[in-house]
Design an enzyme around this catalytic site. Structure first.
Site, PDB file in Angstrom:
ATOM      1  N   LYS A 100       0.869  -1.189   0.000  1.00  0.00           N
ATOM      2  CA  LYS A 100       0.000   0.000   0.000  1.00  0.00           C
ATOM      3  C   LYS A 100       0.900   1.230   0.000  1.00  0.00           C
ATOM      4  CE  LYS A 100      -4.230  -1.635   2.134  1.00  0.00           C
ATOM      5  NZ  LYS A 100      -3.935  -3.027   1.788  1.00  0.00           N
ATOM      6  N   ASP A 137      -1.354  -2.195  -4.115  1.00  0.00           N
ATOM      7  CA  ASP A 137      -2.768  -2.185  -3.713  1.00  0.00           C
ATOM      8  C   ASP A 137      -3.416  -0.845  -4.063  1.00  0.00           C
ATOM      9  OD1 ASP A 137      -2.606  -4.719  -2.638  1.00  0.00           O
ATOM     10  OD2 ASP A 137      -2.742  -4.070  -0.554  1.00  0.00           O
ATOM     11  N   GLN A 166     -10.624  -1.155  -8.816  1.00  0.00           N
ATOM     12  CA  GLN A 166     -11.802  -1.471  -7.987  1.00  0.00           C
ATOM     13  C   GLN A 166     -13.078  -1.264  -8.811  1.00  0.00           C
ATOM     14  OE1 GLN A 166     -10.314   1.722  -5.792  1.00  0.00           O
ATOM     15  NE2 GLN A 166      -9.959   0.577  -3.890  1.00  0.00           N
ATOM     16  N   ARG A 187      -4.969  -6.669 -10.978  1.00  0.00           N
ATOM     17  CA  ARG A 187      -5.921  -7.301 -10.058  1.00  0.00           C
ATOM     18  C   ARG A 187      -7.239  -6.527 -10.117  1.00  0.00           C
ATOM     19  NH1 ARG A 187      -4.285  -6.531  -4.131  1.00  0.00           N
ATOM     20  NH2 ARG A 187      -2.732  -8.123  -4.586  1.00  0.00           N
ATOM     21  N   GLY A 191     -13.727  -3.542  -4.343  1.00  0.00           N
ATOM     22  CA  GLY A 191     -13.399  -2.293  -3.650  1.00  0.00           C
ATOM     23  C   GLY A 191     -13.880  -2.347  -2.215  1.00  0.00           C
ATOM     24  N   THR A 229     -11.844 -12.115  -5.929  1.00  0.00           N
ATOM     25  CA  THR A 229     -13.195 -12.108  -5.373  1.00  0.00           C
ATOM     26  C   THR A 229     -13.496 -13.454  -4.719  1.00  0.00           C
ATOM     27  OG1 THR A 229     -15.550 -11.785  -5.882  1.00  0.00           O
ATOM     28  CG2 THR A 229     -14.241 -12.863  -7.584  1.00  0.00           C
ATOM     29  N   HIS A 230     -14.401 -13.417  -3.720  1.00  0.00           N
ATOM     30  CA  HIS A 230     -14.876 -14.664  -3.102  1.00  0.00           C
ATOM     31  C   HIS A 230     -16.267 -14.990  -3.602  1.00  0.00           C
ATOM     32  CE1 HIS A 230     -12.370 -12.297  -0.316  1.00  0.00           C
ATOM     33  NE2 HIS A 230     -11.664 -13.402  -0.375  1.00  0.00           N
ATOM     34  N   ARG A 291     -12.350  -3.702   7.798  1.00  0.00           N
ATOM     35  CA  ARG A 291     -12.891  -3.768   6.434  1.00  0.00           C
ATOM     36  C   ARG A 291     -13.467  -5.157   6.156  1.00  0.00           C
ATOM     37  NH1 ARG A 291      -8.542  -0.435   5.409  1.00  0.00           N
ATOM     38  NH2 ARG A 291      -7.242  -2.087   4.554  1.00  0.00           N
ATOM     39  N   ARG A 292     -12.836  -6.193   6.737  1.00  0.00           N
ATOM     40  CA  ARG A 292     -13.386  -7.550   6.548  1.00  0.00           C
ATOM     41  C   ARG A 292     -14.729  -7.677   7.285  1.00  0.00           C
ATOM     42  NH1 ARG A 292      -9.432  -6.820   3.967  1.00  0.00           N
ATOM     43  NH2 ARG A 292     -11.103  -6.182   2.593  1.00  0.00           N
TER      44      ARG A 292
HETATM   45  P1  FDA Z   1     -18.699  -9.564  -1.639  1.00  0.00           P
HETATM   46  O1  FDA Z   1     -18.093  -9.019  -0.406  1.00  0.00           O
HETATM   47  O2  FDA Z   1     -19.585  -8.746  -2.504  1.00  0.00           O
HETATM   48  O3  FDA Z   1     -19.319 -10.951  -1.353  1.00  0.00           O
HETATM   49  C1  FDA Z   1     -20.017 -11.659  -2.352  1.00  0.00           C
HETATM   50  C2  FDA Z   1     -20.202 -13.101  -1.937  1.00  0.00           C
HETATM   51  O4  FDA Z   1     -18.934 -13.731  -1.741  1.00  0.00           O
HETATM   52  C3  FDA Z   1     -20.927 -13.278  -0.626  1.00  0.00           C
HETATM   53  O5  FDA Z   1     -22.314 -13.177  -0.814  1.00  0.00           O
HETATM   54  C4  FDA Z   1     -20.472 -14.681  -0.249  1.00  0.00           C
HETATM   55  O6  FDA Z   1     -21.152 -15.639  -1.027  1.00  0.00           O
HETATM   56  C5  FDA Z   1     -19.028 -14.672  -0.673  1.00  0.00           C
HETATM   57  N1  FDA Z   1     -18.174 -14.223   0.442  1.00  0.00           N
HETATM   58  C6  FDA Z   1     -17.627 -13.003   0.621  1.00  0.00           C
HETATM   59  N2  FDA Z   1     -16.919 -12.960   1.784  1.00  0.00           N
HETATM   60  C7  FDA Z   1     -17.055 -14.170   2.355  1.00  0.00           C
HETATM   61  C8  FDA Z   1     -16.582 -14.751   3.574  1.00  0.00           C
HETATM   62  N3  FDA Z   1     -15.841 -14.053   4.450  1.00  0.00           N
HETATM   63  N4  FDA Z   1     -16.905 -16.045   3.825  1.00  0.00           N
HETATM   64  C9  FDA Z   1     -17.649 -16.752   2.967  1.00  0.00           C
HETATM   65  N5  FDA Z   1     -18.150 -16.250   1.805  1.00  0.00           N
HETATM   66  C10 FDA Z   1     -17.842 -14.985   1.501  1.00  0.00           C
HETATM   67  N6  FDA Z   1      -9.913  -3.888  -1.998  1.00  0.00           N
HETATM   68  C11 FDA Z   1      -9.416  -2.671  -2.263  1.00  0.00           C
HETATM   69  O7  FDA Z   1     -10.155  -1.688  -2.156  1.00  0.00           O
HETATM   70  N7  FDA Z   1      -8.102  -2.523  -2.643  1.00  0.00           N
HETATM   71  C12 FDA Z   1      -7.269  -3.578  -2.814  1.00  0.00           C
HETATM   72  O8  FDA Z   1      -6.092  -3.397  -3.162  1.00  0.00           O
HETATM   73  C13 FDA Z   1      -7.788  -4.887  -2.550  1.00  0.00           C
HETATM   74  N8  FDA Z   1      -7.024  -5.993  -2.681  1.00  0.00           N
HETATM   75  C14 FDA Z   1      -7.601  -7.234  -2.587  1.00  0.00           C
HETATM   76  C15 FDA Z   1      -6.852  -8.376  -2.853  1.00  0.00           C
HETATM   77  C16 FDA Z   1      -7.463  -9.622  -2.837  1.00  0.00           C
HETATM   78  C17 FDA Z   1      -6.657 -10.835  -3.180  1.00  0.00           C
HETATM   79  C18 FDA Z   1      -8.856  -9.742  -2.521  1.00  0.00           C
HETATM   80  C19 FDA Z   1      -9.552 -11.076  -2.533  1.00  0.00           C
HETATM   81  C20 FDA Z   1      -9.583  -8.626  -2.201  1.00  0.00           C
HETATM   82  C21 FDA Z   1      -8.966  -7.368  -2.214  1.00  0.00           C
HETATM   83  N9  FDA Z   1      -9.684  -6.234  -1.886  1.00  0.00           N
HETATM   84  C22 FDA Z   1      -9.130  -5.002  -2.134  1.00  0.00           C
HETATM   85  C23 FDA Z   1     -11.000  -6.350  -1.204  1.00  0.00           C
HETATM   86  C24 FDA Z   1     -12.149  -6.323  -2.190  1.00  0.00           C
HETATM   87  O9  FDA Z   1     -12.265  -5.051  -2.761  1.00  0.00           O
HETATM   88  C25 FDA Z   1     -13.485  -6.672  -1.514  1.00  0.00           C
HETATM   89  O10 FDA Z   1     -13.736  -5.733  -0.516  1.00  0.00           O
HETATM   90  C26 FDA Z   1     -13.518  -8.054  -0.918  1.00  0.00           C
HETATM   91  O11 FDA Z   1     -12.828  -8.982  -1.695  1.00  0.00           O
HETATM   92  C27 FDA Z   1     -14.972  -8.527  -0.796  1.00  0.00           C
HETATM   93  O12 FDA Z   1     -15.573  -8.567  -2.054  1.00  0.00           O
HETATM   94  P2  FDA Z   1     -15.982  -9.927  -2.814  1.00  0.00           P
HETATM   95  O13 FDA Z   1     -15.691  -9.748  -4.254  1.00  0.00           O
HETATM   96  O14 FDA Z   1     -15.288 -11.074  -2.180  1.00  0.00           O
HETATM   97  O15 FDA Z   1     -17.516 -10.054  -2.696  1.00  0.00           O
END
Ligand code: FDA
Length: 311
Positions: A100, A137, A166, A187, A191, A229-230, A291-292
């Site tokens: 960062k 990042d 993002q 990546r 966001g 993404t998850h 944030r998590r």
């Molecule tokens: P979202 O949070 O919208 O969740 C969608 C679905 O995914 C949920 O309904 C569920 O099904 C599943 N899910 C999500 N979290 C879960 C959990 N804890 N347990 C089980 N299921 C879950 N952001 C940023 O602003 N700057 C950055 O540099 C980065 N870098 C970064 C690196 C990496 C490797 C990752 C994976 C993420 C980031 N992020 C980030 C964070 C990103 O912007 C975002 O906030 C999180 O990844 C959450 O978004 P999702 O796409 O996972 O989906």
């Protein structure tokens, strides 16, 4: 989006709450679930375990919004120590680092951008000497232009440096177009910050639609997309777009956070996908953890319970 998201993201920047929460030992259940430890040794051990499971890794030494030049220097040194330790364990073929810019001086008054650029260069040089790469990042939208400008400078000497975009920002589809060139590691994530509606989509559906538009640009382009993404839907869509665009598994990768959907991480790796896990470590885990929590307020109950039981 969840009603709790905004207050939790505000708490992520509160110094008072930070003081209270960080009294918890890092081993306290919920923290440990997202952050494997506070020092280089635990980061390297976690990496070795993930690599044994055929996963790739990107490591983040936690710390952001640094307003102190000594702290920025200490962060650079932590990355240099980490890269040396990863190299000594033979892990740099599978592990890179995420940085960062605000942790290495971007927010310092006057020469912040210059200092962050020089510090990032030092880390990129050490990473290249160790046989690996750096990804920069992306933080809140006010820093996006400066971060992308720093990335452009870094890529003159270190073209392998990864960018982060993002999908929640209105500008991102166009940034994807600009960065979808050969050799460009990008990546894409949704966001993680609390952004105003004049710059960012506010509803989950709009963010997801933007994510898919960006996926099309990146997977249809010439670069190396890193799909962070998850979200099971986004993963399914990315997989089918990858085959539609004739992408081989080695020409893109999936990324997820340490401790989040670990069984899915293994499943994707076993299915032949490249899967990289983002491993944060260090004592400054508070902002990251909040944030998590904002993303998944169900975890808040466990978090508050462990907080109360330690006081
Ligand atoms: P979202 O949070 O919208 O969740 C969608 C679905 O995914 C949920 O309904 C569920 O099904 C599943 N899910 C999500 N979290 C879960 C959990 N804890 N347990 C089980 N299921 C879950 N952001 C940023 O602003 N700057 C950055 O540099 C980065 N870098 C970064 C690196 C990496 C490797 C990752 C994976 C993420 C980031 N992020 C980030 C964070 C990103 O912007 C975002 O906030 C999180 O990844 C959450 O978004 P999702 O796409 O996972 O989906």
């Amino acid at each position: 989006m969840s009603l709790l998201r905004q207050p939790l993201l505000l708490l992520a920047r509160s110094q008072q709450v930070k003081k209270l929460v960080t009294k918890m030992p890092v081993s306290a259940g919920i923290v440990r679930g997202y952050v494997p430890g506070e020092d280089t040794r635990s980061a390297v051990e976690a990496t070795a375990g993930l690599v044994d499971d055929h996963l790739r890794v990107t490591l983040d030494y936690l710390g952001e919004d640094t307003l102190d030049a000594d702290r920025a220097d200490a962060t650079v040194q932590a990355y240099l120590d980490l890269l040396a330790a990863l190299s000594a364990r033979g892990l740099t073929r599978h592990a890179e680092v995420s940085v960062k810019l605000s942790a290495i001086g971007q927010a310092l008054p006057q020469y912040g951008h210059k200092i962050a650029l020089e510090n990032a260069r030092t880390i990129c040089r050490a990473a290249r000497n160790a046989g690996t790469t750096v990804t920069i990042d992306m933080e809140d939208h006010t820093t996006a232009d400066a971060t992308l400008a720093t990335l452009r400078e870094l890529r003159k000497d270190f073209p392998e440096t990864g960018a982060v975009l993002q999908a929640y920002l209105h500008r991102t589809e166009s940034d994807c177009r600009a960065l979808a060139y050969e050799g460009s590691r990008v990546r894409l994530c949704k966001g993680a910050y609390d952004e105003p509606e004049d710059v960012a989509f506010q509803g989950q559906l709009d963010v997801d639609r933007s994510f898919v538009r960006c996926l099309k640009v990146l997977l249809g382009g010439q670069g190396y997309p890193m799909i962070a993404t998850h979200d099971p839907r986004m993963i399914r869509i990315a997989s089918s777009l990858a085959s539609r665009y004739g992408r081989e598994a080695a020409s893109y990768e999936f990324q997820m956070l340490y401790g989040v959907r670990p069984e899915e991480q293994l499943r994707l790796a076993e299915a032949g996908e490249t899967m990289r896990v983002y491993v944060p470590y260090g004592t400054e885990w508070y902002g990251y953890l909040m944030r998590r929590m904002a993303e998944r307020p169900q975890n808040l109950t466990f978090f508050l319970r462990s907080l109360i039981s330690k006081r």
